[in-house]
Motif scaffolding. Structure first.
Motif, PDB file in Angstrom:
ATOM      1  N   VAL A 130       0.854  -1.185   0.000  1.00 53.98           N
ATOM      2  CA  VAL A 130       0.000   0.000   0.000  1.00 53.98           C
ATOM      3  C   VAL A 130       0.892   1.237   0.000  1.00 53.98           C
ATOM      4  O   VAL A 130       1.827   1.338   0.792  1.00 53.98           O
ATOM      5  N   LEU A 131       0.598   2.165  -0.900  1.00 52.32           N
ATOM      6  CA  LEU A 131       1.392   3.377  -1.041  1.00 52.32           C
ATOM      7  C   LEU A 131       0.577   4.610  -0.682  1.00 52.32           C
ATOM      8  O   LEU A 131      -0.624   4.683  -0.962  1.00 52.32           O
ATOM      9  N   LEU A 132       1.254   5.580  -0.079  1.00 55.72           N
ATOM     10  CA  LEU A 132       0.720   6.929   0.065  1.00 55.72           C
ATOM     11  C   LEU A 132       1.259   7.712  -1.123  1.00 55.72           C
ATOM     12  O   LEU A 132       2.481   7.827  -1.304  1.00 55.72           O
ATOM     13  N   VAL A 133       0.349   8.223  -1.960  1.00 56.55           N
ATOM     14  CA  VAL A 133       0.753   8.981  -3.143  1.00 56.55           C
ATOM     15  C   VAL A 133       0.052  10.333  -3.139  1.00 56.55           C
ATOM     16  O   VAL A 133      -1.043  10.478  -2.586  1.00 56.55           O
ATOM     17  N   THR A 134       0.686  11.315  -3.752  1.00 54.88           N
ATOM     18  CA  THR A 134       0.129  12.661  -3.777  1.00 54.88           C
ATOM     19  C   THR A 134       0.079  13.194  -5.203  1.00 54.88           C
ATOM     20  O   THR A 134       0.771  12.690  -6.093  1.00 54.88           O
ATOM     21  N   HIS A 135      -0.725  14.232  -5.396  1.00 52.74           N
ATOM     22  CA  HIS A 135      -0.715  14.967  -6.658  1.00 52.74           C
ATOM     23  C   HIS A 135       0.534  15.852  -6.659  1.00 52.74           C
ATOM     24  O   HIS A 135       0.874  16.450  -5.627  1.00 52.74           O
ATOM     25  N   VAL A 190     -10.605   1.009  -5.627  1.00 57.61           N
ATOM     26  CA  VAL A 190      -9.409   1.752  -6.036  1.00 57.61           C
ATOM     27  C   VAL A 190      -9.624   2.427  -7.385  1.00 57.61           C
ATOM     28  O   VAL A 190      -9.261   3.591  -7.572  1.00 57.61           O
ATOM     29  N   GLY A 191     -10.221   1.707  -8.343  1.00 56.14           N
ATOM     30  CA  GLY A 191     -10.409   2.248  -9.684  1.00 56.14           C
ATOM     31  C   GLY A 191     -11.103   3.602  -9.698  1.00 56.14           C
ATOM     32  O   GLY A 191     -10.609   4.564 -10.327  1.00 56.14           O
ATOM     33  N   PRO A 192     -12.244   3.751  -9.018  1.00 57.56           N
ATOM     34  CA  PRO A 192     -12.966   5.025  -9.062  1.00 57.56           C
ATOM     35  C   PRO A 192     -12.238   6.201  -8.428  1.00 57.56           C
ATOM     36  O   PRO A 192     -12.563   7.354  -8.715  1.00 57.56           O
ATOM     37  N   MET A 193     -11.256   5.930  -7.548  1.00 59.93           N
ATOM     38  CA  MET A 193     -10.584   7.062  -6.892  1.00 59.93           C
ATOM     39  C   MET A 193      -9.456   7.654  -7.731  1.00 59.93           C
ATOM     40  O   MET A 193      -9.063   8.803  -7.528  1.00 59.93           O
ATOM     41  N   ILE A 194      -8.949   6.906  -8.711  1.00 62.84           N
ATOM     42  CA  ILE A 194      -7.801   7.359  -9.487  1.00 62.84           C
ATOM     43  C   ILE A 194      -8.075   8.657 -10.260  1.00 62.84           C
ATOM     44  O   ILE A 194      -7.245   9.571 -10.238  1.00 62.84           O
ATOM     45  N   PRO A 195      -9.204   8.808 -10.973  1.00 66.04           N
ATOM     46  CA  PRO A 195      -9.440  10.070 -11.701  1.00 66.04           C
ATOM     47  C   PRO A 195      -9.409  11.299 -10.804  1.00 66.04           C
ATOM     48  O   PRO A 195      -8.857  12.348 -11.197  1.00 66.04           O
ATOM     49  N   ASP A 196      -9.983  11.203  -9.594  1.00 63.98           N
ATOM     50  CA  ASP A 196      -9.975  12.354  -8.686  1.00 63.98           C
ATOM     51  C   ASP A 196      -8.568  12.648  -8.173  1.00 63.98           C
ATOM     52  O   ASP A 196      -8.219  13.813  -7.923  1.00 63.98           O
ATOM     53  N   MET A 197      -7.767  11.608  -8.008  1.00 67.93           N
ATOM     54  CA  MET A 197      -6.382  11.810  -7.591  1.00 67.93           C
ATOM     55  C   MET A 197      -5.587  12.495  -8.708  1.00 67.93           C
ATOM     56  O   MET A 197      -4.829  13.436  -8.462  1.00 67.93           O
ATOM     57  N   LEU A 221       1.516  11.327 -10.565  1.00 74.17           N
ATOM     58  CA  LEU A 221       1.376  11.149  -9.124  1.00 74.17           C
ATOM     59  C   LEU A 221       2.771  10.979  -8.532  1.00 74.17           C
ATOM     60  O   LEU A 221       3.705  10.567  -9.228  1.00 74.17           O
ATOM     61  N   VAL A 222       2.903  11.257  -7.249  1.00 73.31           N
ATOM     62  CA  VAL A 222       4.192  11.175  -6.561  1.00 73.31           C
ATOM     63  C   VAL A 222       4.095  10.164  -5.425  1.00 73.31           C
ATOM     64  O   VAL A 222       3.185  10.249  -4.583  1.00 73.31           O
TER      65      VAL A 222
END
Length: 326
Positions: A130-135, A190-197, A221-222
């Motif tokens: 599991v990763l913490l990723v940011t914009h 997970v899939g639905p959250m990617i566009p908002d990220m 993403l970072v």
């Protein structure tokens, strides 16, 4: 010793069940098998299930289809399988929110399932990082950056694939450990959250590697940190949250296949044997790596143990952190 009528009847019923189980093994499978995923298409759970369904179809000489039943943090699909006929034709492929979601959502018994006793474990398929990723526009590249922004009063949000998911739990765990409050934004997988990220509508997200790896490579993403207890061979240069100063915050992810309670042991054994062979296939190992998964396999007891261990450990953590559905 004299055997009374009730004892004879019990023995007869046991013998009948044994014969039926043997018959099931000889004929199974003779029709289509449904592999249920309690999340929408597009995420790594769905993609992994489709990989397994294809391989099982080839080995069993029978059609195996993936059936998506999303909703209520995954509990809708999980409950559906728990109430299915225990004949091996309805199976559940699930990540580990299976264990924790009912605790967080506080569902009525009629809408939930028995995490520990309501299923037959078939196989522990994989462990996932599991990763913490940011914009990239957030300016957050380390856990220290995150904590500094939160303490400076910046309004931050994080996405998770649902209330009660490991991602939700570890995010709130970090909130408490760091003395900050980043607002939870739950999604239906997970899939639905990617566009908002990607659009920056949420500051950051907690996700499995496979869902975000392509976006990390393009810089959309970072990667900030792993939440696992140790570094992953799939991203060896990414340090953990624990390494970045919060030594007790450690939580990864797993997935596995369950069958409804009462599925004949012979059927469970057959499925377990096939899945262990599948998990050793080089092309499967390679494909799973693209989902951020490391194959595990083994006996059904391995899945039962990790499920029970998580139930005991995380139920206490959920209570301590007062984690509830938003």
């Amino acid at each position: 010793m004299k055997t009374d009528r009730r004892q004879w009847m019990a023995l007869a019923l046991a013998a009948t069940a044994l014969i039926a189980g043997g018959a099931a093994a000889q004929t199974y499978p003779d029709k289509t098998i449904s592999l249920v995923v309690a999340y929408p298409p597009g995420g790594d759970s769905d993609a992994t299930a489709r990989l397994f369904a294809d391989k099982l179809s080839q080995r069993l000489k029978q059609t195996v289809i993936v059936e998506n039943k999303p909703g209520a943090g995954g509990t809708l699909g999980n409950t559906y399988v728990s109430r299915a006929k225990p004949d091996g034709y309805t199976l559940l492929f699930t990540p580990n929110p299976f264990t924790t979601a009912p605790m967080v959502l506080k569902l009525a018994p009629s809408a939930s399932y028995d995490v520990l006793h309501g299923f037959e474990p078939v196989v522990l398929t994989a462990m996932q990082s599991v990763l913490l990723v940011t914009h990239p526009d957030s300016g957050i590249k380390t856990v220290a950056d995150l904590v500094a922004q939160a303490k400076a009063g910046k309004q931050l949000t994080y996405a998770s694939p649902g209330a009660g998911s490991p991602m939700h739990i570890v995010a709130e765990w970090l909130n408490r450990a760091a003395g900050i409050q980043v607002q939870h934004v739950p999604f239906r997988g997970v899939g639905p959250m990617i566009p908002d990220m990607l659009a920056g509508r949420v500051t950051m997200g907690y996700a499995t590697l496979g869902a975000v790896e392509a976006h990390l490579k393009t810089g959309k993403l970072v990667a900030v940190a792993l939440t696992d207890g140790e570094r992953s061979p799939l991203v060896p240069n990414l340090s953990t949250v624990a390494e970045q100063g919060y030594k007790d915050v450690k939580l990864g992810a797993w997935n596995g296949i369950f069958a409804p309670k009462g599925t004949p042991p012979s059927v469970v054994k057959l499925l377990n044997e096939h899945m262990n062979e599948i998990l050793r296939m080089p092309d499967v190992v390679e494909k799973m790596a693209t989902f951020g998964s490391r194959p595990v396999g083994g006996k059904p007891e391995a899945l039962a143990k990790i499920n029970a261990d998580d139930h005991a450990r995380l139920s206490k953590l959920i209570k301590d952190l007062n984690i509830q559905a938003d």
